[in-house]
Scaffold this active site. Sequence first.
Site, mmCIF file in Angstrom:
data_model
loop_
_atom_site.group_PDB
_atom_site.id
_atom_site.type_symbol
_atom_site.label_atom_id
_atom_site.label_comp_id
_atom_site.label_asym_id
_atom_site.label_seq_id
_atom_site.Cartn_x
_atom_site.Cartn_y
_atom_site.Cartn_z
ATOM 1 N N CYS A 87 0.848 -1.198 0.000
ATOM 2 C CA CYS A 87 0.000 0.000 0.000
ATOM 3 C C CYS A 87 0.884 1.248 0.000
ATOM 4 O O CYS A 87 1.861 1.317 0.756
ATOM 5 C CB CYS A 87 -0.888 -0.009 1.246
ATOM 6 S SG CYS A 87 -1.759 1.550 1.532
ATOM 7 N N GLU A 117 2.276 -5.729 8.827
ATOM 8 C CA GLU A 117 2.717 -4.369 8.503
ATOM 9 C C GLU A 117 3.814 -3.912 9.452
ATOM 10 O O GLU A 117 4.796 -3.285 9.042
ATOM 11 C CB GLU A 117 1.542 -3.386 8.566
ATOM 12 C CG GLU A 117 1.957 -1.958 8.234
ATOM 13 C CD GLU A 117 0.840 -0.936 8.419
ATOM 14 O OE1 GLU A 117 1.144 0.208 8.833
ATOM 15 O OE2 GLU A 117 -0.328 -1.271 8.147
#
Length: 280
Positions: A87, A117
Amino acid sequence: MGFCFGVRRAVDMVERARQTLSGPVTTLGPIIHSQQVVEHHKSIGIGLCHELAVVQEGTVVLSAHGVSPVVEQQAVTQGLHVINATCPYVAKLHKAAVQQVKLGYSIVLLGDAGHSEVKGTVGAIEHAGGMVNVLSDSDEASNLPFTKHIALLSQTTQKLSTLAQVAAALVPNCQELHVINTICHATDELQSSARIMAQQVEVAIVIGGKNSANTKRLRDICEAEGVPAYHIETSSELSPDWFYDKTRIGITAGASTPDWLIHDVTEAVQQMTGAEVACE
């Protein structure tokens, strides 16, 4: 509610790769935190692995949550075609963290330890030669030893209020604190919408993967508004008891929840209760 920009982009990238490229297409870990999406990808010939070493050929797609630069380098060394679906907001977090390392700051990362993440971000910081403390709340921040220069960053799906609390707790433990708000604006909007919805209903249904950090946070936000809030992945988990004597039902979904799953749950609730559906 539902797919955010980064998630939709990652899903589109891996599905386009399957449509246009020859040879195996494999994601390194789930492309997003949705078991239903992973199962759909399996049905159309997209593989899944958790260890890069087992991918022998073809294309490997790095998930929306990002990975350490070391992992991407290893994939290239193995002779794989690499598609990086990280992302852009997570990539921005990595870039900001590395910049702070180069400026000499010790990094404090607000995030869920063990989340993909966070692992990728820690990897990026360590690859740049930096040191990082991962913490989840202001209590942990208060217990950190004194450090002269601290840069505070956040996992993209954290709450802004938590970031502010952690920043306040760090002030007595440093001489200089540099706070960088790396929370995705879509996350903030989603959380705000969920809070407003919860204030208007008598029960809340939150749809999303059980391993989705942002979905879990949505449930917590709804519950904090004083309504029963249920985190489900599919309509099969719904119970009629949740809706007994309730006249206003709220439905929201995490950033990794596909539209078709939201529609399925909405229709199931409608059939179970006879309620009319109003989209806001």
